[in-house]
Design a protein around this motif. Structure first.
Motif, PDB file in Angstrom:
ATOM      1  N   LEU A 146      11.157   0.360  10.013  1.00 14.43           N
ATOM      2  CA  LEU A 146       9.970  -0.285  10.579  1.00 14.43           C
ATOM      3  C   LEU A 146       9.934  -1.760  10.191  1.00 14.43           C
ATOM      4  O   LEU A 146      10.194  -2.100   9.039  1.00 14.43           O
ATOM      5  CB  LEU A 146       8.696   0.362  10.028  1.00 14.43           C
ATOM      6  CG  LEU A 146       8.196   1.644  10.663  1.00 14.43           C
ATOM      7  CD1 LEU A 146       6.896   2.050   9.988  1.00 14.43           C
ATOM      8  CD2 LEU A 146       7.972   1.478  12.155  1.00 14.43           C
ATOM      9  N   ARG A 187      -3.333  -9.239   7.110  1.00 16.52           N
ATOM     10  CA  ARG A 187      -3.433  -7.791   6.892  1.00 16.52           C
ATOM     11  C   ARG A 187      -2.256  -7.083   7.552  1.00 16.52           C
ATOM     12  O   ARG A 187      -1.778  -7.512   8.605  1.00 16.52           O
ATOM     13  CB  ARG A 187      -4.740  -7.247   7.476  1.00 16.52           C
ATOM     14  CG  ARG A 187      -5.960  -7.652   6.668  1.00 16.52           C
ATOM     15  CD  ARG A 187      -7.227  -6.993   7.187  1.00 16.52           C
ATOM     16  NE  ARG A 187      -8.382  -7.537   6.505  1.00 16.52           N
ATOM     17  CZ  ARG A 187      -8.816  -7.113   5.309  1.00 16.52           C
ATOM     18  NH1 ARG A 187      -8.186  -6.129   4.700  1.00 16.52           N
ATOM     19  NH2 ARG A 187      -9.868  -7.673   4.751  1.00 16.52           N
ATOM     20  N   ASP A 196      -8.094 -13.567   9.048  1.00 12.85           N
ATOM     21  CA  ASP A 196      -9.135 -14.555   8.765  1.00 12.85           C
ATOM     22  C   ASP A 196      -8.482 -15.927   8.552  1.00 12.85           C
ATOM     23  O   ASP A 196      -8.037 -16.236   7.445  1.00 12.85           O
ATOM     24  CB  ASP A 196      -9.905 -14.114   7.508  1.00 12.85           C
ATOM     25  CG  ASP A 196     -11.094 -15.014   7.230  1.00 12.85           C
ATOM     26  OD1 ASP A 196     -11.113 -16.156   7.739  1.00 12.85           O
ATOM     27  OD2 ASP A 196     -11.999 -14.586   6.493  1.00 12.85           O
ATOM     28  N   ASP A 242      -9.900 -18.262   5.615  1.00 14.45           N
ATOM     29  CA  ASP A 242      -9.491 -17.918   4.251  1.00 14.45           C
ATOM     30  C   ASP A 242      -8.010 -17.563   4.149  1.00 14.45           C
ATOM     31  O   ASP A 242      -7.553 -17.100   3.094  1.00 14.45           O
ATOM     32  CB  ASP A 242     -10.353 -16.756   3.722  1.00 14.45           C
ATOM     33  CG  ASP A 242     -11.781 -17.216   3.463  1.00 14.45           C
ATOM     34  OD1 ASP A 242     -11.961 -18.417   3.195  1.00 14.45           O
ATOM     35  OD2 ASP A 242     -12.709 -16.385   3.562  1.00 14.45           O
ATOM     36  N   ASN A 256       0.849  -1.191   0.000  1.00 16.65           N
ATOM     37  CA  ASN A 256       0.000   0.000   0.000  1.00 16.65           C
ATOM     38  C   ASN A 256       0.891   1.249   0.000  1.00 16.65           C
ATOM     39  O   ASN A 256       1.612   1.492   0.969  1.00 16.65           O
ATOM     40  CB  ASN A 256      -0.888  -0.036   1.255  1.00 16.65           C
ATOM     41  CG  ASN A 256      -1.737   1.207   1.402  1.00 16.65           C
ATOM     42  OD1 ASN A 256      -1.763   2.062   0.516  1.00 16.65           O
ATOM     43  ND2 ASN A 256      -2.429   1.317   2.519  1.00 16.65           N
ATOM     44  N   PRO A 257       0.846   2.048  -1.082  1.00 15.29           N
ATOM     45  CA  PRO A 257       1.729   3.224  -1.122  1.00 15.29           C
ATOM     46  C   PRO A 257       1.377   4.276  -0.068  1.00 15.29           C
ATOM     47  O   PRO A 257       2.186   5.152   0.238  1.00 15.29           O
ATOM     48  CB  PRO A 257       1.507   3.776  -2.537  1.00 15.29           C
ATOM     49  CG  PRO A 257       0.189   3.230  -2.980  1.00 15.29           C
ATOM     50  CD  PRO A 257       0.008   1.915  -2.283  1.00 15.29           C
ATOM     51  N   ARG A 258       0.172   4.175   0.504  1.00  8.59           N
ATOM     52  CA  ARG A 258      -0.231   5.133   1.532  1.00  8.59           C
ATOM     53  C   ARG A 258       0.159   4.669   2.938  1.00  8.59           C
ATOM     54  O   ARG A 258      -0.101   5.331   3.920  1.00  8.59           O
ATOM     55  CB  ARG A 258      -1.742   5.374   1.477  1.00  8.59           C
ATOM     56  CG  ARG A 258      -2.235   5.954   0.167  1.00  8.59           C
ATOM     57  CD  ARG A 258      -3.755   6.057   0.128  1.00  8.59           C
ATOM     58  NE  ARG A 258      -4.396   4.804   0.475  1.00  8.59           N
ATOM     59  CZ  ARG A 258      -4.597   3.793  -0.373  1.00  8.59           C
ATOM     60  NH1 ARG A 258      -4.195   3.898  -1.625  1.00  8.59           N
ATOM     61  NH2 ARG A 258      -5.180   2.675   0.027  1.00  8.59           N
ATOM     62  N   CYS A 259       0.759   3.476   3.032  1.00  6.61           N
ATOM     63  CA  CYS A 259       1.113   2.920   4.345  1.00  6.61           C
ATOM     64  C   CYS A 259       2.361   3.616   4.897  1.00  6.61           C
ATOM     65  O   CYS A 259       3.284   3.942   4.140  1.00  6.61           O
ATOM     66  CB  CYS A 259       1.362   1.416   4.222  1.00  6.61           C
ATOM     67  SG  CYS A 259       1.802   0.639   5.787  1.00  6.61           S
ATOM     68  N   ILE A 260       2.394   3.797   6.208  1.00  4.33           N
ATOM     69  CA  ILE A 260       3.546   4.447   6.848  1.00  4.33           C
ATOM     70  C   ILE A 260       4.845   3.693   6.580  1.00  4.33           C
ATOM     71  O   ILE A 260       5.918   4.289   6.547  1.00  4.33           O
ATOM     72  CB  ILE A 260       3.290   4.616   8.378  1.00  4.33           C
ATOM     73  CG1 ILE A 260       4.409   5.401   9.071  1.00  4.33           C
ATOM     74  CG2 ILE A 260       3.080   3.282   9.065  1.00  4.33           C
ATOM     75  CD1 ILE A 260       4.509   6.844   8.685  1.00  4.33           C
ATOM     76  N   VAL A 289      -0.341  -4.724   9.837  1.00  6.64           N
ATOM     77  CA  VAL A 289      -0.708  -4.281  11.173  1.00  6.64           C
ATOM     78  C   VAL A 289      -0.838  -2.749  11.234  1.00  6.64           C
ATOM     79  O   VAL A 289      -1.522  -2.207  12.087  1.00  6.64           O
ATOM     80  CB  VAL A 289       0.321  -4.824  12.202  1.00  6.64           C
ATOM     81  CG1 VAL A 289       1.608  -4.021  12.186  1.00  6.64           C
ATOM     82  CG2 VAL A 289      -0.255  -4.898  13.595  1.00  6.64           C
ATOM     83  N   TYR A 290      -0.204  -2.055  10.301  1.00  5.38           N
ATOM     84  CA  TYR A 290      -0.239  -0.588  10.311  1.00  5.38           C
ATOM     85  C   TYR A 290      -1.471  -0.042   9.572  1.00  5.38           C
ATOM     86  O   TYR A 290      -2.155   0.826  10.066  1.00  5.38           O
ATOM     87  CB  TYR A 290       1.029  -0.018   9.656  1.00  5.38           C
ATOM     88  CG  TYR A 290       2.303  -0.519  10.298  1.00  5.38           C
ATOM     89  CD1 TYR A 290       2.742  -0.001  11.515  1.00  5.38           C
ATOM     90  CD2 TYR A 290       3.062  -1.527   9.703  1.00  5.38           C
ATOM     91  CE1 TYR A 290       3.899  -0.471  12.118  1.00  5.38           C
ATOM     92  CE2 TYR A 290       4.226  -2.000  10.290  1.00  5.38           C
ATOM     93  CZ  TYR A 290       4.637  -1.477  11.494  1.00  5.38           C
ATOM     94  OH  TYR A 290       5.776  -1.951  12.089  1.00  5.38           O
ATOM     95  N   CYS A 291      -1.715  -0.568   8.362  1.00  5.13           N
ATOM     96  CA  CYS A 291      -2.750   0.062   7.533  1.00  5.13           C
ATOM     97  C   CYS A 291      -3.904  -0.889   7.197  1.00  5.13           C
ATOM     98  O   CYS A 291      -4.845  -0.491   6.523  1.00  5.13           O
ATOM     99  CB  CYS A 291      -2.135   0.597   6.238  1.00  5.13           C
ATOM    100  SG  CYS A 291      -1.609  -0.709   5.125  1.00  5.13           S
ATOM    101  N   ASP A 292      -3.822  -2.156   7.652  1.00  5.07           N
ATOM    102  CA  ASP A 292      -4.867  -3.157   7.412  1.00  5.07           C
ATOM    103  C   ASP A 292      -4.988  -3.589   5.959  1.00  5.07           C
ATOM    104  O   ASP A 292      -5.967  -4.253   5.593  1.00  5.07           O
ATOM    105  CB  ASP A 292      -6.240  -2.683   7.923  1.00  5.07           C
ATOM    106  CG  ASP A 292      -6.309  -2.727   9.427  1.00  5.07           C
ATOM    107  OD1 ASP A 292      -6.116  -3.796  10.001  1.00  5.07           O
ATOM    108  OD2 ASP A 292      -6.552  -1.666  10.042  1.00  5.07           O
TER     109      ASP A 292
END
Lengths: 150, 321
Positions: free
Chosen positions: A122, A137, A130, A133, A111-115, A139-142
């Protein structure tokens, strides 16, 4: 057919770990993901060995203590792999793998928006959101991790 | 020490207790006007959000505390390349609690991992904005008197609106909730909300295109803005934009006790002729936002006056790792 009649035999392991029942063709991927090239020990990789159960399978023999292997990474790649612990040339334990609840520095968030895309140093941490299935995810941005096997 | 990263960090019971505290603050503001004397909140806003920042600052000032902080990344050390982790370590020496708004998702969580003080996520990109959700829940409970057995209409941009996703996730924990999701085809809720949140929790919902079709059934109508740039073409936008503008005419279709909410800022999706309607509650919602932020600050700082509402166990049960 006697068991092992058509097996390719590599020199027996005195002390270490045998990863058995690896889906055929996956051993190289596991070799890389477990960073086995970084270990200062003998590693034998058997690819496409005949298997009664699976038809074909890969096997990796590692002459190193279990602690040096990242079982979380292995469980994430495929938790149906069997981990045989060898001591004095005999299997002393067969360890079953579980889908790990947490993955640290095994996969990366896309995700380019993730910290994690900008903050230095980090850890890349994913949690099992889940189990049915097998969805992880960040842990920072789900952000959902899209595994190639799913 | 506890932080607030997502509305789901708190159990339904904890949220109830926090809303009880917010309700007592509303009734007896003087009782709480000095409970945070000597305490400071740092509002670390790496992107501008005047409304949220002022709400936090007002909340702390109302409790007798003081405020420090910055309101854009340019006026902070981030401009010099300082990491979030380092910034919060420094701020922990200055303040007692921090509220962080950051364009990158997960930045407040990173801060919480390195912080010596409680951290509140004041919005991180398109990810979470928990205090907006707490505000929405508090407003619904204050006006309706309960959170369960409600038909909630969510209208507008349901695809990109994080307030909507977060509110749905929080509301599905209450019994008897039913959703009517009102949006153009292009802006329907994302699959993960439909599958992972609604269907997984067996929450009844329907998706409709026209607001008028849903109006008569709604106990709560939560409006959001439909931005022109979200449409694929101008023609669709022109054809549909009026579907999502609430005006006095459409309000005639609503129940007498329907509650209209909006996270604000409003542009034109709620006509000003709705404002005098007693069912229009979006400005009261802003006020409840201050009360619940006051309650949250007290809870996270473990202010003695909060314990009678939250119990001693609130601080003891942190977020599961």
């Amino acid at each position: 057919m006697r068991q092992g009649e058509h097996m390719l035999n590599i020199g027996g392991l005195h002390e270490g770990v045998v990863l058995d029942h690896i889906p055929a063709g996956k051993a190289m991927d596991i070799y890389k993901r477990l960073k086995l090239d970084k270990l200062d020990c003998q590693v034998a990789m058997i690819m496409r060995a005949r298997s009664n159960k699976m038809g074909q399978k890969d096997i990796i023999k590692v002459e190193a203590p279990l602690e040096l292997l990242n079982l979380d990474a292995l469980g994430f790649i495929d938790h149906s792999i069997t981990v045989n612990i060898i001591k004095d040339a005999v299997i002393v334990e067969k360890r079953k793998l579980n889908l790990p609840k947490k993955l640290v520095n095994i996969i990366h968030c896309k995700n380019p928006r993730c910290i994690t895309s900008i903050e230095q140093g980090l850890d890349q941490v994913f949690y099992l959101s889940d189990p049915a299935d097998e969805i992880y995810r960040c842990v920072y941005c789900d952000e959902k991790y899209h595994s190639s096997k799913k | 020490m506890r932080h607030c990263m997502s509305p789901l960090d708190f159990t339904v019971e904890e949220l109830d207790h926090m809303m009880d505290l917010a309700s007592d603050i509303e009734k007896n503001p003087d009782r709480y006007s000095h409970v945070c004397d000597g305490k400071k909140i740092a509002t670390l806003f790496y992107e501008p959000s005047t409304r949220t920042r002022l709400s936090f600052e007002t909340a702390m000032l109302n409790l007798g505390g003081k405020v420090i902080g910055f309101s854009s990344a340019q006026s902070s050390s981030a401009a010099k390349g300082e990491s979030v982790a380092d910034t919060i370590r420094v701020i922990s020496c200055f303040a007692d609690i921090a509220a962080i708004r950051h364009p990158k998702e997960g930045a407040p969580y990173v801060a919480s991992l390195h912080s010596g003080i409680p951290v509140i996520n004041a919005g991180d990109g398109g990810h979470q904005h928990p205090t907006q959700t707490l505000t929405d829940l508090t407003t619904i409970r204050a006006i309706k008197g309960h959170m369960d057995h409600l038909t909630i209409g969510l209208c507008g941009d349901l695809k990109f609106g994080r307030t909507v996703h977060s509110l749905i996730s929080a509301l599905v924990r209450y019994p008897g909730i039913r959703f009517i999701l009102i949006s153009p085809e292009e802006l329907r809720i994302p699959d993960y909300v439909r599958e992972d949140v609604l269907k997984k929790n067996n929450v009844p919902f329907e998706e409709v295109i026209r607001l008028e079709d849903a109006m008569p059934e709604l106990d709560v109508l939560y409006m959001t803005r439909v931005q022109k740039e979200r449409f694929f073409n101008e023609e669709d936008y022109v054809r549909m934009k009026d579907f999502y503008i609430l005006d006095a005419e459409k309000m005639k279709l609503a129940k007498e006790d329907c509650t209209v909410l909006h996270p604000l800022p409003r542009v034109n999706e709620i006509s000003v002729d709705v404002d005098p309607d007693p069912r229009a509650c979006y400005f009261r919602q802003v006020q409840y936002g201050v009360y619940i932020r006051m309650a949250l600050i007290m809870a996270l700082l473990d202010i003695p006056e909060s314990r009678q509402f939250l119990g001693d166990e609130f601080q003891a049960c942190g977020k599961e790792e």
